[in-house]
Design a protein around this motif. Structure first.
Motif, short mmCIF file in Angstrom:
data_model
loop_
_atom_site.label_atom_id
_atom_site.label_comp_id
_atom_site.label_asym_id
_atom_site.label_seq_id
_atom_site.Cartn_x
_atom_site.Cartn_y
_atom_site.Cartn_z
N GLY A 97 0.79 -1.22 0.00
CA GLY A 97 0.00 0.00 0.00
C GLY A 97 0.82 1.27 0.00
N ILE A 98 2.14 1.16 -0.10
CA ILE A 98 3.00 2.34 -0.12
C ILE A 98 2.97 2.94 -1.53
CG2 ILE A 98 5.36 3.20 0.08
CD1 ILE A 98 5.84 1.00 2.14
N ASP A 99 2.64 4.22 -1.61
CA ASP A 99 2.58 4.88 -2.91
C ASP A 99 3.85 5.65 -3.25
OD1 ASP A 99 -0.07 4.07 -3.51
OD2 ASP A 99 -0.85 5.60 -2.16
N GLY A 100 4.68 5.89 -2.25
CA GLY A 100 5.92 6.60 -2.52
C GLY A 100 6.72 6.84 -1.26
N HIS A 101 7.87 7.45 -1.43
CA HIS A 101 8.74 7.75 -0.29
C HIS A 101 9.55 9.00 -0.58
CE1 HIS A 101 12.18 6.13 -2.57
NE2 HIS A 101 11.39 5.10 -2.88
N GLY A 102 10.07 9.60 0.47
CA GLY A 102 10.86 10.81 0.32
C GLY A 102 11.70 11.06 1.56
N SER A 158 17.94 14.07 8.95
CA SER A 158 16.91 13.89 7.93
C SER A 158 16.09 12.65 8.27
CB SER A 158 17.53 13.75 6.54
OG SER A 158 18.37 12.60 6.49
N LEU A 159 14.84 12.63 7.82
CA LEU A 159 13.93 11.52 8.11
C LEU A 159 13.45 10.89 6.80
CD1 LEU A 159 11.65 13.19 10.82
CD2 LEU A 159 13.65 11.75 11.22
N LYS A 160 13.41 9.58 6.78
CA LYS A 160 12.82 8.90 5.64
C LYS A 160 11.34 8.72 5.91
CE LYS A 160 12.97 4.86 2.63
NZ LYS A 160 13.61 3.57 2.31
N VAL A 161 10.53 9.08 4.94
CA VAL A 161 9.07 9.04 5.11
C VAL A 161 8.44 8.26 3.97
CG1 VAL A 161 6.98 10.43 5.28
CG2 VAL A 161 9.11 11.29 6.26
N LEU A 162 7.52 7.36 4.33
CA LEU A 162 6.71 6.63 3.34
C LEU A 162 5.33 7.27 3.32
CD1 LEU A 162 7.61 2.93 4.24
CD2 LEU A 162 8.77 4.46 2.64
N PHE A 163 4.71 7.31 2.13
CA PHE A 163 3.39 7.93 2.08
C PHE A 163 2.39 7.15 1.24
CE2 PHE A 163 5.53 9.81 -1.62
CZ PHE A 163 4.53 9.83 -2.60
N GLN A 164 1.13 7.34 1.59
CA GLN A 164 0.00 6.82 0.84
C GLN A 164 -0.84 8.01 0.39
OE1 GLN A 164 -2.36 4.13 3.18
NE2 GLN A 164 -1.07 2.36 2.72
N THR A 222 3.20 -2.08 7.58
CA THR A 222 4.00 -2.03 6.36
C THR A 222 5.29 -1.23 6.55
OG1 THR A 222 2.00 -2.15 5.00
CG2 THR A 222 3.99 -1.35 3.93
N ILE A 223 5.16 -0.13 7.33
CA ILE A 223 6.33 0.72 7.56
C ILE A 223 7.40 -0.02 8.34
CG2 ILE A 223 7.15 2.79 8.77
CD1 ILE A 223 4.48 4.09 8.15
N GLY A 224 6.99 -0.69 9.44
CA GLY A 224 7.94 -1.44 10.24
C GLY A 224 9.19 -0.62 10.53
N GLY A 225 10.34 -1.15 10.22
CA GLY A 225 11.60 -0.43 10.43
C GLY A 225 12.14 0.17 9.16
N ARG A 226 11.27 0.29 8.14
CA ARG A 226 11.73 0.78 6.84
C ARG A 226 11.81 2.29 6.75
NH1 ARG A 226 7.67 -2.18 2.81
NH2 ARG A 226 8.92 -1.01 1.29
N ALA A 227 11.13 2.99 7.66
CA ALA A 227 11.12 4.46 7.61
C ALA A 227 10.91 5.02 9.00
CB ALA A 227 10.02 4.94 6.66
N ASP A 228 11.17 6.32 9.14
CA ASP A 228 11.00 6.98 10.44
C ASP A 228 9.56 7.41 10.67
OD1 ASP A 228 13.93 7.22 11.25
OD2 ASP A 228 13.94 8.19 9.28
N LYS A 229 8.83 7.60 9.59
CA LYS A 229 7.47 8.13 9.72
C LYS A 229 6.66 7.81 8.47
CE LYS A 229 5.18 12.45 11.19
NZ LYS A 229 4.77 11.94 12.50
N GLY A 230 5.34 7.84 8.61
CA GLY A 230 4.45 7.62 7.48
C GLY A 230 3.48 8.78 7.34
N ILE A 231 2.99 9.00 6.13
CA ILE A 231 2.00 10.03 5.87
C ILE A 231 0.88 9.42 5.03
CG2 ILE A 231 1.52 12.28 4.84
CD1 ILE A 231 4.43 13.00 5.13
N ILE A 232 -0.34 9.66 5.43
CA ILE A 232 -1.49 9.27 4.61
C ILE A 232 -2.21 10.54 4.19
CG2 ILE A 232 -3.67 8.02 4.50
CD1 ILE A 232 -2.66 6.12 6.59
N ILE A 233 -2.30 10.75 2.88
CA ILE A 233 -2.96 11.93 2.32
C ILE A 233 -4.25 11.46 1.67
CG2 ILE A 233 -2.75 13.87 0.73
CD1 ILE A 233 0.29 13.50 0.85
N THR A 234 -5.38 12.01 2.09
CA THR A 234 -6.66 11.58 1.54
C THR A 234 -7.58 12.75 1.26
OG1 THR A 234 -8.62 10.20 1.96
CG2 THR A 234 -7.62 11.25 3.86
N THR A 235 -8.47 12.57 0.31
CA THR A 235 -9.50 13.56 0.02
C THR A 235 -10.72 13.32 0.90
OG1 THR A 235 -10.27 12.15 -1.79
CG2 THR A 235 -8.79 13.95 -2.36
#
Length: 315
Positions: free
Chosen positions: A184-189, A198-204, A223-236
């Protein structure tokens, strides 16, 4: 019953005038719209079902009503919004305690002021009805129009737009992974806090009309587990009360939630796809003295000019 009376009686947001002031006092005199809404929900023990209720536009009804309450409190001089996205109590607002009866008096006062202003401007019937509709709970403006545009974008287009948004927000190396089936990960930055951190972020990015529940948050956390420092969910869409709690649960991967309201706020802040427009309102009182000739009558002419006119008449 008169049509205008029905409209004022139907302005249910008036009930939140007092609670908005109480909430801001409890928050130390200032707060974001989200903080105020959450505080009021706790104060009034509003059921989660009611908190999650949406308008046809997809905007949470409770947040919409509280925002309308804030507009009238600002007109009354109780709230200052010098900084966008932050509501601050004025000195008068800190002292004000509004019962529902007192709140309705404030509301009716400004309805009367607006009606008088419309009459002075001699607006057409269509224009007057359009202005009266501003007291309705559900309203159409550029924010709703923008949200409609976002919902109609294809999934790939919305993902790329979120990528652009994150870049405006200061992210580097923003990559859209698309439909890779990667949990369900749509991208990262990468978000650079300062030259050393700096922080690695996964986003949906989800084009939803519905309320996002806690199960969706838990799945993304897993899904994030130890792969990133933080997640973002952007929704309408919007997030349920339980989803918001899950996003900050101790021991779980922290998730930043961006709902439709916050999303539009970000588009405004970074002026993405929006062009600022300056609107002027005519100060009719300023021109009244010119129309009546008061300025001409009170104007004093230079002494030498007056003496010359007198001499000419004598000759």
């Amino acid at each position: 019953m008169d049509k205008k009376v029905k409209k004022t009686e139907g302005a249910k947001f008036v009930r939140y005038f007092g609670p908005v002031l109480d909430a801001l006092r409890g928050l130390g005199g200032s707060g974001t719209p989200s903080e105020v809404t959450t505080t009021i929900a706790k104060m009034l023990e509003i059921p989660e079902v009611e908190q999650n209720e949406l308008l046809k536009s997809g905007t949470p009804r409770l947040a919409n009503q509280i925002a309308w309450a804030r507009n009238y409190l600002k007109l009354e001089g109780y709230i200052d919004s010098a900084k966008k996205g932050v509501w601050v109590l004025t000195e008068a607002g800190r002292k004000a305690k509004l019962s529902e009866t007192e709140a309705r008096k404030v509301f009716l006062k400004w309805v009367a002021i607006h009606q008088e202003a419309r009459q002075k401007k001699k607006l057409s019937v269509d224009q007057e009805e359009a202005l009266e509709s501003s007291t309705a709970e559900s309203y159409q403006d550029y924010r709703e129009e923008l949200l409609t545009i976002l919902k109609k974008l294809p999934p790939s287009g919305f993902e790329e737009l979120c990528q652009t948004l994150l870049r405006y927000a200061g992210f580097d190396s923003v990559v859209v992974t698309g439909r890779s089936g990667d949990g369900g990960i749509d991208g990262h930055g990468i978000l650079k806090i300062n030259p050393l951190i700096s922080l690695k972020v996964l986003f949906q990015s989800k084009r939803y009309d519905k309320v996002v529940g806690p199960s969706h948050i838990r799945e993304f956390q897993g899904t994030i587990g130890g792969r990133a420092d933080k997640g973002i969910i952007i929704t309408t869409g919007s997030f349920s009360v339980e989803a918001k709690k899950e996003a900050i649960r101790d021991g779980a991967s922290p998730i930043e939630l961006v709902d439709s309201e916050k999303l539009i706020d970000l588009f405004e802040e970074y002026q993405i796809g929006l062009k600022p427009k300056t609107v002027y309102e005519i100060d009719r009182q300023f021109f009244e003295s010119y129309a009546s000739g008061e300025h001409y009558a009170s104007r004093s002419e230079p002494k030498d000019k007056i003496e010359k006119q007198t001499l000419n008449k004598a000759l």
